[in-house]
Design a protein around this motif. Structure first.
Motif, mmCIF file in Angstrom:
data_model
loop_
_atom_site.group_PDB
_atom_site.id
_atom_site.type_symbol
_atom_site.label_atom_id
_atom_site.label_comp_id
_atom_site.label_asym_id
_atom_site.label_seq_id
_atom_site.Cartn_x
_atom_site.Cartn_y
_atom_site.Cartn_z
ATOM 1 N N LYS A 133 0.824 -1.208 0.000
ATOM 2 C CA LYS A 133 0.000 0.000 0.000
ATOM 3 C C LYS A 133 0.860 1.261 0.000
ATOM 4 O O LYS A 133 0.543 2.235 -0.689
ATOM 5 C CB LYS A 133 -0.933 -0.009 1.212
ATOM 6 C CG LYS A 133 -1.865 1.199 1.274
ATOM 7 C CD LYS A 133 -2.802 1.124 2.458
ATOM 8 C CE LYS A 133 -3.718 2.339 2.511
ATOM 9 N NZ LYS A 133 -4.657 2.264 3.659
ATOM 10 N N ASP A 134 1.945 1.255 0.766
ATOM 11 C CA ASP A 134 2.806 2.442 0.822
ATOM 12 C C ASP A 134 3.365 2.774 -0.555
ATOM 13 O O ASP A 134 3.438 3.952 -0.943
ATOM 14 C CB ASP A 134 3.951 2.224 1.815
ATOM 15 C CG ASP A 134 3.468 2.184 3.256
ATOM 16 O OD1 ASP A 134 2.374 2.714 3.526
ATOM 17 O OD2 ASP A 134 4.181 1.619 4.114
ATOM 18 N N SER A 135 3.779 1.745 -1.295
ATOM 19 C CA SER A 135 4.293 1.981 -2.647
ATOM 20 C C SER A 135 3.197 2.463 -3.579
ATOM 21 O O SER A 135 3.429 3.313 -4.450
ATOM 22 C CB SER A 135 4.931 0.700 -3.199
ATOM 23 O OG SER A 135 6.058 0.313 -2.437
ATOM 24 N N ALA A 136 1.980 1.920 -3.393
ATOM 25 C CA ALA A 136 0.851 2.370 -4.213
ATOM 26 C C ALA A 136 0.557 3.844 -3.963
ATOM 27 O O ALA A 136 0.270 4.609 -4.883
ATOM 28 C CB ALA A 136 -0.384 1.520 -3.912
ATOM 29 N N ASP A 149 -6.399 8.497 1.382
ATOM 30 C CA ASP A 149 -5.488 7.451 1.855
ATOM 31 C C ASP A 149 -6.132 6.065 1.877
ATOM 32 O O ASP A 149 -5.511 5.107 2.339
ATOM 33 C CB ASP A 149 -5.003 7.786 3.277
ATOM 34 C CG ASP A 149 -4.062 8.981 3.295
ATOM 35 O OD1 ASP A 149 -3.401 9.217 2.280
ATOM 36 O OD2 ASP A 149 -4.004 9.672 4.343
ATOM 37 N N LEU A 150 -7.363 5.917 1.397
ATOM 38 C CA LEU A 150 -8.062 4.624 1.463
ATOM 39 C C LEU A 150 -7.314 3.526 0.699
ATOM 40 O O LEU A 150 -6.981 2.488 1.252
ATOM 41 C CB LEU A 150 -9.476 4.763 0.916
ATOM 42 C CG LEU A 150 -10.515 5.382 1.845
ATOM 43 C CD1 LEU A 150 -11.832 5.565 1.117
ATOM 44 C CD2 LEU A 150 -10.717 4.497 3.077
ATOM 45 N N TYR A 151 -7.106 3.717 -0.581
ATOM 46 C CA TYR A 151 -6.400 2.747 -1.434
ATOM 47 C C TYR A 151 -6.872 1.314 -1.165
ATOM 48 O O TYR A 151 -6.098 0.440 -0.769
ATOM 49 C CB TYR A 151 -4.889 2.856 -1.251
ATOM 50 C CG TYR A 151 -4.286 4.011 -2.023
ATOM 51 C CD1 TYR A 151 -3.875 3.862 -3.340
ATOM 52 C CD2 TYR A 151 -4.139 5.265 -1.438
ATOM 53 C CE1 TYR A 151 -3.328 4.917 -4.052
ATOM 54 C CE2 TYR A 151 -3.596 6.335 -2.131
ATOM 55 C CZ TYR A 151 -3.192 6.159 -3.441
ATOM 56 O OH TYR A 151 -2.663 7.200 -4.134
ATOM 57 N N GLN A 155 -7.051 -8.436 -12.344
ATOM 58 C CA GLN A 155 -5.783 -7.890 -11.884
ATOM 59 C C GLN A 155 -5.927 -7.337 -10.465
ATOM 60 O O GLN A 155 -6.953 -6.738 -10.127
ATOM 61 C CB GLN A 155 -5.320 -6.754 -12.812
ATOM 62 C CG GLN A 155 -4.965 -7.186 -14.220
ATOM 63 C CD GLN A 155 -3.641 -7.925 -14.261
ATOM 64 O OE1 GLN A 155 -2.655 -7.509 -13.677
ATOM 65 N NE2 GLN A 155 -3.631 -9.048 -14.972
ATOM 66 N N PRO A 156 -4.909 -7.523 -9.620
ATOM 67 C CA PRO A 156 -4.956 -6.907 -8.284
ATOM 68 C C PRO A 156 -4.623 -5.418 -8.397
ATOM 69 O O PRO A 156 -3.552 -5.052 -8.887
ATOM 70 C CB PRO A 156 -3.877 -7.668 -7.508
ATOM 71 C CG PRO A 156 -2.905 -8.117 -8.555
ATOM 72 C CD PRO A 156 -3.697 -8.361 -9.816
ATOM 73 N N VAL A 157 -5.527 -4.586 -7.955
ATOM 74 C CA VAL A 157 -5.316 -3.144 -8.037
ATOM 75 C C VAL A 157 -5.714 -2.505 -6.710
ATOM 76 O O VAL A 157 -6.428 -3.095 -5.895
ATOM 77 C CB VAL A 157 -6.139 -2.494 -9.183
ATOM 78 C CG1 VAL A 157 -5.796 -3.114 -10.522
ATOM 79 C CG2 VAL A 157 -7.635 -2.601 -8.904
ATOM 80 N N ARG A 158 -5.249 -1.301 -6.494
ATOM 81 C CA ARG A 158 -5.728 -0.459 -5.391
ATOM 82 C C ARG A 158 -6.389 0.772 -5.999
ATOM 83 O O ARG A 158 -5.836 1.385 -6.921
ATOM 84 C CB ARG A 158 -4.590 -0.064 -4.453
ATOM 85 C CG ARG A 158 -4.144 -1.203 -3.533
ATOM 86 C CD ARG A 158 -3.209 -0.722 -2.451
ATOM 87 N NE ARG A 158 -2.741 -1.793 -1.599
ATOM 88 C CZ ARG A 158 -3.340 -2.178 -0.474
ATOM 89 N NH1 ARG A 158 -4.437 -1.547 -0.078
ATOM 90 N NH2 ARG A 158 -2.844 -3.152 0.255
ATOM 91 N N ASN A 198 -9.963 13.627 -3.087
ATOM 92 C CA ASN A 198 -10.663 14.387 -2.053
ATOM 93 C C ASN A 198 -10.472 15.875 -2.279
ATOM 94 O O ASN A 198 -9.485 16.295 -2.915
ATOM 95 C CB ASN A 198 -10.130 14.041 -0.656
ATOM 96 C CG ASN A 198 -10.724 12.762 -0.097
ATOM 97 O OD1 ASN A 198 -11.735 12.273 -0.595
ATOM 98 N ND2 ASN A 198 -10.094 12.216 0.920
ATOM 99 N N TYR A 199 -11.395 16.676 -1.773
ATOM 100 C CA TYR A 199 -11.161 18.119 -1.748
ATOM 101 C C TYR A 199 -9.970 18.385 -0.833
ATOM 102 O O TYR A 199 -9.890 17.846 0.277
ATOM 103 C CB TYR A 199 -12.394 18.854 -1.220
ATOM 104 C CG TYR A 199 -13.639 18.639 -2.044
ATOM 105 C CD1 TYR A 199 -13.758 19.191 -3.317
ATOM 106 C CD2 TYR A 199 -14.698 17.880 -1.550
ATOM 107 C CE1 TYR A 199 -14.905 18.985 -4.076
ATOM 108 C CE2 TYR A 199 -15.852 17.672 -2.295
ATOM 109 C CZ TYR A 199 -15.946 18.234 -3.562
ATOM 110 O OH TYR A 199 -17.090 18.025 -4.309
#
Length: 558
Positions: free
Chosen positions: A141-144, A166-168, A176-179, A184-185
């Motif tokens: 997640k951090d890399s995403a 920050d949801l991702y 395919q695995p995606v985030r 957001n405003y």
């Protein structure tokens, strides 16, 4: 004069009562707790109100008991206010008793907690297919987040007004695995300037290829948790379903790329507050606000996160700790087990894509939380199907430290491992990142013998080194189909899939041919003609031999 004063007092009381009702209504609209006796948020809201009401009643009781000010003593009114004080106290007692009846030490509750999630034993080699590298997430997640922010920085028309949430959420999208995460405003003033047009896009990061895209929407996102008022999605959902207790929401897209908010609905099964599980799921179209309410067994296939991962891990730990009773969970601890903690002390888990669903994975260790596991658990986030695999070996943290030790001179950090099947061998797979968060290398660690560590700059090099290491340890890795390990020469066929991948700053294309299990790795620097091909084209690939599933291509034949 006295009559006029009496009328004034009544009018003041009425005005005060109206103001109080309006304040309470505004507070409910702003905080919107679920109107449900089992809602912890509602009880928090009630505690504040009950404390205030009790204090006011106590003050009036004291006034009439001692005759303070112009008011005379009145035993009748003292009795009245004492009786009124009993109401909030009785409500508080109900809450305390409900809390007590929800605890695992309450008689009979340990067995109830241990059966909230039912886990069956399964065989790893049978259940888990051999790894397909086009379907596993190479980055965390951090890399995403890092990739998303970099792509956002190139969108000059967005970057000054919006930021990425920050949801991702990790989902399966078109195999395919995606985030995915909405924009957001950026702040209140940016919301004010853009509220009429809504939020124009969301970001999608492919966890295998590291491709990142800002998807522009024809119908912008109107309902967002960054909207402070009427289009706040949490407020919209809770006021639309005032009696539902919502768990942690997620952001997903359906097969057509339409954005949705996914709201699991909680159900307490033990006492007033215990044994939380999910009984329904409400889908909210992020663009229109339209909602669909589903029973948990009727949730659409494209929804991947009906059960929050943290809840599933908590439910498994209930069964692991309490299956032998509450006293055993503290004293004897016979058969007590738990999911492995991560480096930050929280439950350590990762996600695995399988059968178009997302499964939560975690190692399982004994109650003493030593550096070894007794197995691993996989739980389906859509159905809560839970499977335990008996695999003795190293914990994820031990494997991470072992992989980092192989490249300690480079000071790379390992991501939390994925569990994969390499020729029937349960294996930890992880990426190694530099200080900037970029993936530089890969590592594979044998779960059962975590001193067996292979690292490489590419997937092909890592897998080849890992299999050679297993063979040198006398472990048979030759049981897979021959089409997964073609001998040196040429292989021709029709392209079934083609995926661009960036490895250590270099572009590669991964090809899978019809009828072949092997993945052909074409480095663009040496096989530049690969960019001319697409799915359905016939291609001839010249390559050397390979002991792994990933075959390095030397050139494209005629």
């Amino acid at each position: 004069m006295k009559s006029r004063f009496s009328h004034l007092k009544k009018r003041t009381i009425i005005i005060a009562a109206v103001v109080l009702v309006l304040v309470l209504a505004l507070a409910y609209w702003w905080f919107h707790p679920a109107i449900n006796i089992q809602s912890i948020d509602l009880w928090g809201f009630l505690i504040v109100i009950l404390a205030l009401v009790t204090f006011v009643l106590f003050v009036f009781r004291q006034i009439y008991q001692t005759g303070m000010g112009k008011r005379e003593k009145s035993p009748k009114k003292v009795k009245l206010f004492s009786g009124l004080m009993a109401i909030p106290i009785a409500i508080a007692v109900i809450g305390a008793v409900g809390w007590l009846a929800s605890q695992s030490f309450f008689p009979g509750n340990a067995e109830k907690y241990s059966t909230v999630l039912v886990t069956e034993d399964a065989d790893f080699a049978t259940d888990i297919p051999e790894v397909n590298y086009s379907e596993i997430p190479f980055i965390d997640k951090d890399s995403a987040i890092l990739l998303g922010n970099r792509t956002m920085g190139t969108m000059a028309d967005y970057v000054s007004q919006f930021e990425i949430s920050d949801l991702y959420s990790q989902i399966n999208y078109k195999g395919q695995p995606v985030r995915v995460s909405p924009l957001n405003y950026a702040d209140f003033f940016k919301w004010w300037a853009n509220k009429d047009g809504g939020i124009p896009a969301y970001v999608i990061v492919n966890m295998s290829t590291q491709d990142t895209e800002i998807v522009r929407l024809e119908n912008p996102i109107r309902y967002s948790d960054s909207d402070p008022f009427f289009y706040n999605v949490d407020r919209h959902m809770q006021l639309s379903y005032p009696f539902y207790m919502f768990d942690e929401k997620s952001f997903e897209i359906n097969d057509d790329g339409e954005p949705f908010w996914i709201y699991p609905v909680q159900k307490r099964t033990i006492g007033l507050f215990g044994g939380t599980t999910i009984q329904r799921v409400v889908l909210c179209n992020a663009s229109t606000g339209e909602c669909q309410d589903f029973a948990i067994e009727d949730v659409p296939q494209w929804v991947d996160r009906a059960y929050p991962a943290e809840l599933l891990i908590e439910q498994y730990n209930w069964s692991g700790a309490l299956s032998g009773g509450w006293i055993n969970s503290w004293l004897g601890q016979n058969g007590v087990k738990q999911t492995t903690p991560s480096t930050d002390g929280k439950s350590g888990f990762n996600y695995i894509a399988q059968d178009d669903d997302v499964w939560v994975y975690s190692g399982v260790t004994s109650a003493t939380a030593d550096n070894s596991i007794i197995g691993c658990v996989m739980i389906n986030q859509r159905t809560a199907e839970s499977k335990f695999y008996s695999v003795a070996g190293a914990t994820e943290e031990s494997a991470m430290r072992s992989a980092e030790g192989q490249v300690q001179h480079l000071q790379y950090d390992a991501t939390f491992p994925l569990l994969i099947n390499v020729d029937g061998q349960p294996t930890y797979f992880m990426a190694l990142k530099d200080a900037a968060g970029l993936v530089k290398m890969y590592a594979m660690v044998d779960i059962q013998r975590y001193q067996n560590v292979a690292v490489g700059d590419t997937l092909a090099a890592t897998e080849k080194s890992y299999k050679q290491l297993l063979v040198s340890q006398g472990i048979n890795v030759g049981g897979s189909d021959a089409s997964a390990h073609p001998s040196a020469g040429s292989t021709s066929g029709t392209i079934a899939s083609i995926s661009p991948v960036v490895l250590d700053g270099n572009s590669h294309y991964y090809l899978i041919l019809d009828g072949q299990q092997a993945i052909f790795d074409c480095p663009v620097a040496s096989v530049v003609d690969v960019v001319r091909y697409k799915v359905g084209d016939v291609i001839v690939l010249n390559h050397g031999s390979s002991e792994g599933n990933v075959v390095l291509v030397d050139s494209i034949g005629e």
